[in-house]
Design an enzyme around this catalytic site. Sequence first.
Site, PDB file in Angstrom:
ATOM      1  N   SER A 129       0.842  -1.195   0.000  1.00 18.95           N
ATOM      2  CA  SER A 129       0.000   0.000   0.000  1.00 18.95           C
ATOM      3  C   SER A 129       0.882   1.252   0.000  1.00 18.95           C
ATOM      4  O   SER A 129       1.683   1.439  -0.896  1.00 18.95           O
ATOM      5  CB  SER A 129      -0.957  -0.052   1.190  1.00 18.95           C
ATOM      6  N   HIS A 164      -4.347  -1.655  -3.850  1.00 20.35           N
ATOM      7  CA  HIS A 164      -5.748  -2.006  -3.530  1.00 20.35           C
ATOM      8  C   HIS A 164      -6.676  -1.767  -4.723  1.00 20.35           C
ATOM      9  O   HIS A 164      -7.795  -1.265  -4.564  1.00 20.35           O
ATOM     10  CB  HIS A 164      -6.271  -1.181  -2.347  1.00 20.35           C
TER      11      HIS A 164
END
Length: 239
Positions: A129, A164
């Site tokens: 991330s 994501h």
Amino acid sequence: MTTHIITAGGGGFSMSPTGSPTALDRYIVGLSSVEAPLVCFIPTASADDATYINKFLVSYGVLGVRTMVLTLWTGAAHAIERLPEADIVFVGGGSSTVNMMALWKAHGVDAVLKQMASNGKDTIFAGISAGACCWFEGCLTDSFGPMRPWRGGLGLLEGSFCPHFQGEEGRAGAYTDAIASGILPDGYAIDDGAAIHWVDGKLHKVISEREDARVLHFMNSLQPGTSGVTTQQLDAELI
């Protein structure tokens, strides 16, 4: 000297329902030729969250490695001094890539990481991330609230990054628009559970710990009918 960088959209121990290390964590550790390598966890993007740190220490504690944590809210000077000793640097995820980069610059962490990438020692960098966004020139981030493109990463990897990709609503459209408009350079959108392994700045392989996790290469396009973007799904090796 070889510099490995593993950029994951999500996954690993931090998204494991049991808190156990996953195939991604084992893959990262397995890249080191050092016996009991020293793994430095950098949780800046989570504001040095104590629960996140403990989860790292517990999960990586069973992988036969030594661990250290670089925190910037407390003990920063000592931790930064020790950072070059690390064989593996793992940057955690969190809610603000932008704040992380600002703190790194203020404390000189960015300079140390860049020096580690060019000091002649085999080094393994990894992150998920926000911890993956930081290695690129730019990324798609919710650091400002609404999803938006941002340039300001370390630039050890060319292009841009979107983590994501299918895991969070709005990312697909926002990243497509950012590439089409040229606000972000060509880049990679990665689902949770997938990652790209880079060697000396070049794409080495795509890996996945889930069969349905994808890695897409987004490219700006002037061809008619493309709406400004072409995409290519990259073949992944299941780990």
